[in-house]
Design an enzyme around this catalytic site. Sequence first.
Site, PDB file in Angstrom:
ATOM      1  N   ASP A  10      21.320 -19.588 -31.881  1.00 57.17           N
ATOM      2  CA  ASP A  10      21.825 -20.896 -30.784  1.00 57.17           C
ATOM      3  C   ASP A  10      22.459 -20.323 -29.588  1.00 57.17           C
ATOM      4  O   ASP A  10      23.016 -18.940 -29.533  1.00 57.17           O
ATOM      5  CB  ASP A  10      22.736 -21.579 -31.793  1.00 57.17           C
ATOM      6  CG  ASP A  10      23.414 -22.670 -31.025  1.00 57.17           C
ATOM      7  OD1 ASP A  10      22.800 -23.678 -30.517  1.00 57.17           O
ATOM      8  OD2 ASP A  10      24.837 -22.489 -31.129  1.00 57.17           O
ATOM      9  N   TYR A  12      24.825 -22.501 -27.116  1.00 57.49           N
ATOM     10  CA  TYR A  12      26.083 -22.838 -26.771  1.00 57.49           C
ATOM     11  C   TYR A  12      27.005 -22.891 -28.125  1.00 57.49           C
ATOM     12  O   TYR A  12      26.929 -23.431 -28.939  1.00 57.49           O
ATOM     13  CB  TYR A  12      26.008 -24.318 -26.299  1.00 57.49           C
ATOM     14  CG  TYR A  12      25.424 -24.422 -24.962  1.00 57.49           C
ATOM     15  CD1 TYR A  12      25.837 -23.930 -23.778  1.00 57.49           C
ATOM     16  CD2 TYR A  12      23.796 -24.833 -25.098  1.00 57.49           C
ATOM     17  CE1 TYR A  12      24.866 -24.037 -22.666  1.00 57.49           C
ATOM     18  CE2 TYR A  12      23.033 -24.976 -24.058  1.00 57.49           C
ATOM     19  CZ  TYR A  12      23.634 -24.671 -22.832  1.00 57.49           C
ATOM     20  OH  TYR A  12      22.754 -24.627 -21.630  1.00 57.49           O
ATOM     21  N   ARG A  41      32.373 -31.730 -25.517  1.00 62.30           N
ATOM     22  CA  ARG A  41      31.723 -31.098 -26.187  1.00 62.30           C
ATOM     23  C   ARG A  41      31.352 -31.915 -27.330  1.00 62.30           C
ATOM     24  O   ARG A  41      30.050 -31.917 -27.612  1.00 62.30           O
ATOM     25  CB  ARG A  41      32.231 -29.914 -26.612  1.00 62.30           C
ATOM     26  CG  ARG A  41      31.579 -29.116 -28.077  1.00 62.30           C
ATOM     27  CD  ARG A  41      30.180 -28.638 -27.432  1.00 62.30           C
ATOM     28  NE  ARG A  41      29.433 -27.752 -28.442  1.00 62.30           N
ATOM     29  CZ  ARG A  41      28.076 -27.487 -28.542  1.00 62.30           C
ATOM     30  NH1 ARG A  41      27.408 -27.842 -27.487  1.00 62.30           N
ATOM     31  NH2 ARG A  41      27.673 -26.626 -29.499  1.00 62.30           N
ATOM     32  N   SER A 116      17.298 -23.338 -28.132  1.00 61.06           N
ATOM     33  CA  SER A 116      18.632 -24.235 -27.705  1.00 61.06           C
ATOM     34  C   SER A 116      18.299 -25.494 -27.380  1.00 61.06           C
ATOM     35  O   SER A 116      17.324 -25.851 -26.875  1.00 61.06           O
ATOM     36  CB  SER A 116      19.332 -23.636 -26.622  1.00 61.06           C
ATOM     37  OG  SER A 116      20.678 -24.276 -26.199  1.00 61.06           O
ATOM     38  N   ASN A 117      19.279 -26.538 -27.447  1.00 62.74           N
ATOM     39  CA  ASN A 117      19.269 -27.853 -26.868  1.00 62.74           C
ATOM     40  C   ASN A 117      19.087 -27.736 -25.519  1.00 62.74           C
ATOM     41  O   ASN A 117      18.695 -28.723 -24.827  1.00 62.74           O
ATOM     42  CB  ASN A 117      20.441 -28.752 -27.311  1.00 62.74           C
ATOM     43  CG  ASN A 117      20.378 -29.373 -28.579  1.00 62.74           C
ATOM     44  OD1 ASN A 117      19.205 -29.243 -29.328  1.00 62.74           O
ATOM     45  ND2 ASN A 117      21.613 -29.817 -29.158  1.00 62.74           N
TER      46      ASN A 117
END
Length: 221
Positions: A10, A12, A41, A116-117
């Site tokens: 991942d 972040y 966040r 990742s997103n």
Amino acid sequence: MSRPAALVFDAYGTLFDVHSVTRLADELWPGRGAELSQRWRAKQLEYTWLRSLMRQHADFGRVTEDALRQACEALALPFTEDHHRRLMDAYLRLDLFSEVREALARLAGRPLAILSNGSPAMLEPLVAHAGLAGVITHVLSVESVGIFKPDPRVYQLAVDRLGVPREAIGFVSSNCWDAIGAQRFGFSACWVNRAGAPVDRLGFEPDAVVGSLADLPALVS
Ligand code: LAC
């Protein structure tokens, strides 16, 4: 996690410290930076889950910007377009956690991917700024499947792109829910629990837990 053929990280919160934006936020709103960063966040993640449930995908840049505006409004922080631009730019230059570089060097010799997103437009400058372009072998974005984590289609992307079966992939995330999503998909999932937080109560647990990425090489060798 016994000797995964590939490791998928991942981005972040795991490799990059999203709360490094606190420094700039504190300059803009003295004494309020940590609060803004935490709410930003939290809203960013909430919006990813809501958009996936609503089937109303937008890229992570849009989601991140929307979350920033909502966080500023909720905390009654006066903001200008210049504030927003500077904070969004800071997201392209987040700090690496201190142990990451050495841990990745010790893990080299197998595919080391990011899943990742983040959109490609956010991830590419981030990886380049941190000097990881020659270390990370694949940068994979949910934009290829148009839905956010923890939808199984996101984890499938790593299988398809790496050409490694799911059971041979070690997945590493500091987001407990992401590690659990990956574990349910069939990866060997490791939760990086730097804060000593309680596990998310989702009925399943990650396969392994480490206190920082410095403990990962011993776990997977
Ligand atoms: C990511 C978020 C979940 O990088 O941190 O995908």
